[in-house]
Scaffold this motif. Structure first.
Motif, PDB file in Angstrom:
ATOM      1  N   CYS A  58       0.875  -1.162   0.000  1.00  0.00           N
ATOM      2  CA  CYS A  58       0.000   0.000   0.000  1.00  0.00           C
ATOM      3  C   CYS A  58       0.922   1.224   0.000  1.00  0.00           C
ATOM      4  O   CYS A  58       1.795   1.333   0.859  1.00  0.00           O
ATOM      5  N   CYS A  61       0.660   3.129   3.666  1.00  0.00           N
ATOM      6  CA  CYS A  61       1.137   2.570   4.947  1.00  0.00           C
ATOM      7  C   CYS A  61       2.267   1.563   4.781  1.00  0.00           C
ATOM      8  O   CYS A  61       2.846   1.112   5.771  1.00  0.00           O
ATOM      9  N   CYS A  71      -6.829  -1.359   1.266  1.00  0.00           N
ATOM     10  CA  CYS A  71      -6.013  -1.582   2.461  1.00  0.00           C
ATOM     11  C   CYS A  71      -6.819  -1.206   3.704  1.00  0.00           C
ATOM     12  O   CYS A  71      -7.408  -0.141   3.781  1.00  0.00           O
ATOM     13  N   CYS A  74      -4.645   1.371   6.845  1.00  0.00           N
ATOM     14  CA  CYS A  74      -4.551   2.837   6.923  1.00  0.00           C
ATOM     15  C   CYS A  74      -5.864   3.536   6.580  1.00  0.00           C
ATOM     16  O   CYS A  74      -5.901   4.760   6.461  1.00  0.00           O
TER      17      CYS A  74
HETATM   18 ZN    ZN Z   1      -2.498   1.060   3.685  1.00  0.00          ZN
END
Ligand code: ZN
Ligand code: ZN
Length: 245
Positions: A58, A61, A71, A74
Motif C-alpha cells: 500500500c 502505509c 487496504c 490505513c
Molecule cells: Zn495502507
C-alpha cells in the motif's frame, strides 16, 4: 594476602583480558564479530539475512496489499498522515536486534537499525523534525531510556535533522499492546498523546516496530489536531499480522 583473597582479583583480571583479547560476539548469532566490523553489534551475515519489507505494498502505509479490496490498515488514518515505511520484517535476527535495543540495554545497536531506516523515505528537508513515539513515564524510567528516541537520534544524525522530544508526550498510560486485536489496540491508545502546539514543519514519527499501526495513527491524530499537515512515519521492524488481516 591469602590465596582466598587472590582468586576474585585474578578472576577479574582474566575477565578484563578476555574482553580485550576475544572479539565481541554478534548479538544475533553469538559468533565472533570479524575485526573489520568490530564496531557493529550485529555481524554482516545476520544483517544481510534481515528480510526487507518490499513492494508491492500500500503506497500509504507500506503494508503488503491485501488480495481483495482496499487496504484496511490505513483506511481510518487522519489525512495528515501521508506515509509510513518499515525497514525489515520482525523475524529472527531483526527481532533479536530490537529485543537487544529495547530490553537488554544495547543502545549502540541503534546505529545499524537507523541506517536501514534512513533509506526508506526521501531525505527530509532541513526544517523537518523527528518525533520519537513517547514511552509511558514509568516504562522509560525502568528502562533508563526510550528506544524510539535512541533510534530517532541515530536517524537524525544520518539525515542531519533535529529530534524533538517535547512536542509529543503521553497524556496517559496505556496497557501493553502485545496481546490486543487491532480494534482493541486502537481503543487502548485513543487520546493517549498530547501535543505541545507550535510551528508545524514536516514531522517524521519514529518508532522501533509497526504492528497494527494503531500507535502511530494515534500520534498522527494528535499532531494533526494541533495543526500538523505533513506527517510521515518510519519504523525499523514490521510485524507480520497473519491473524489480523
Ligand atoms: Zn495502507
Ligand atoms: Zn551474526
Amino acid at each position: 594476602m591469602g590465596p582466598d583473597r587472590r582468586v576474585p582479583e585474578t578472576a577479574s583480571v582474566w575477565g578484563a583480558l578476555e574482553r580485550l583479547l576475544l572479539p565481541a560476539a554478534c548479538l544475533v548469532c553469538r559468533r565472533p564479530i570479524p575485526e573489520h566490523e568490530a564496531d557493529e553489534p550485529v555481524c554482516s551475515g545476520c544483517r544481510f539475512r534481515m528480510r526487507p519489507v518490499a513492494p508491492p505494498w500500500c503506497e500509504r502505509c507500506g503494508q503488503p496489499r491485501p488480495l481483495f479490496g482496499a487496504c484496511r490498515i490505513c483506511a481510518d488514518w487522519p489525512d495528515a498522515f501521508r506515509r509510513c515505511r518499515s525497514a525489515v520484517w520482525l523475524e529472527q535476527g531483526a527481532r533479536d536486534a530490537v529485543h537487544a535495543l529495547k530490553y537488554e540495554g544495547v543502545r549502540r545497536v541503534a546505529g545499524g537499525l537507523a541506517r536501514r531506516m534512513a533509506e526508506l523515505l526521501p531525505l527530509p528537508g532541513r526544517a523537518a523534525v523527528l518525533i520519537p513515539v513517547p514511552l509511558a513515564k514509568h516504562r522509560e524510567q525502568a528502562r533508563g531510556y526510550n528506544q524510539s528516541q535512541v533510534l530517532a537520534t541515530a536517524l537524525g544524525t544520518l539525515w542531519n535533522v533535529r529530534v524533538e522530544t517535547e512536542v509529543l508526550t503521553r497524556s496517559r498510560e496505556t496497557a501493553t499492546q502485545t496481546a490486543l486485536t487491532p480494534e482493541a489496540r486502537r481503543a487502548n491508545v485513543a487520546g493517549a498523546f498530547r501535543v505541545r502546539s507550535g510551528e508545524h514543519p514536516a514531522l517524521v514519527i519514529v518508532d522501533d516496530v509497526f504492528t497494527t499501526g494503531a500507535t502511530l495513527a494515534e500520534c498522527a491524530r494528535a499532531l494533526a489536531a494541533s495543526g500538523a499537515r505533513d506527517v510521515t512515519a518510519v519504523t525499523f521492524g514490521r510485524a507480520s499480522l497473519p491473524d489480523f488481516t
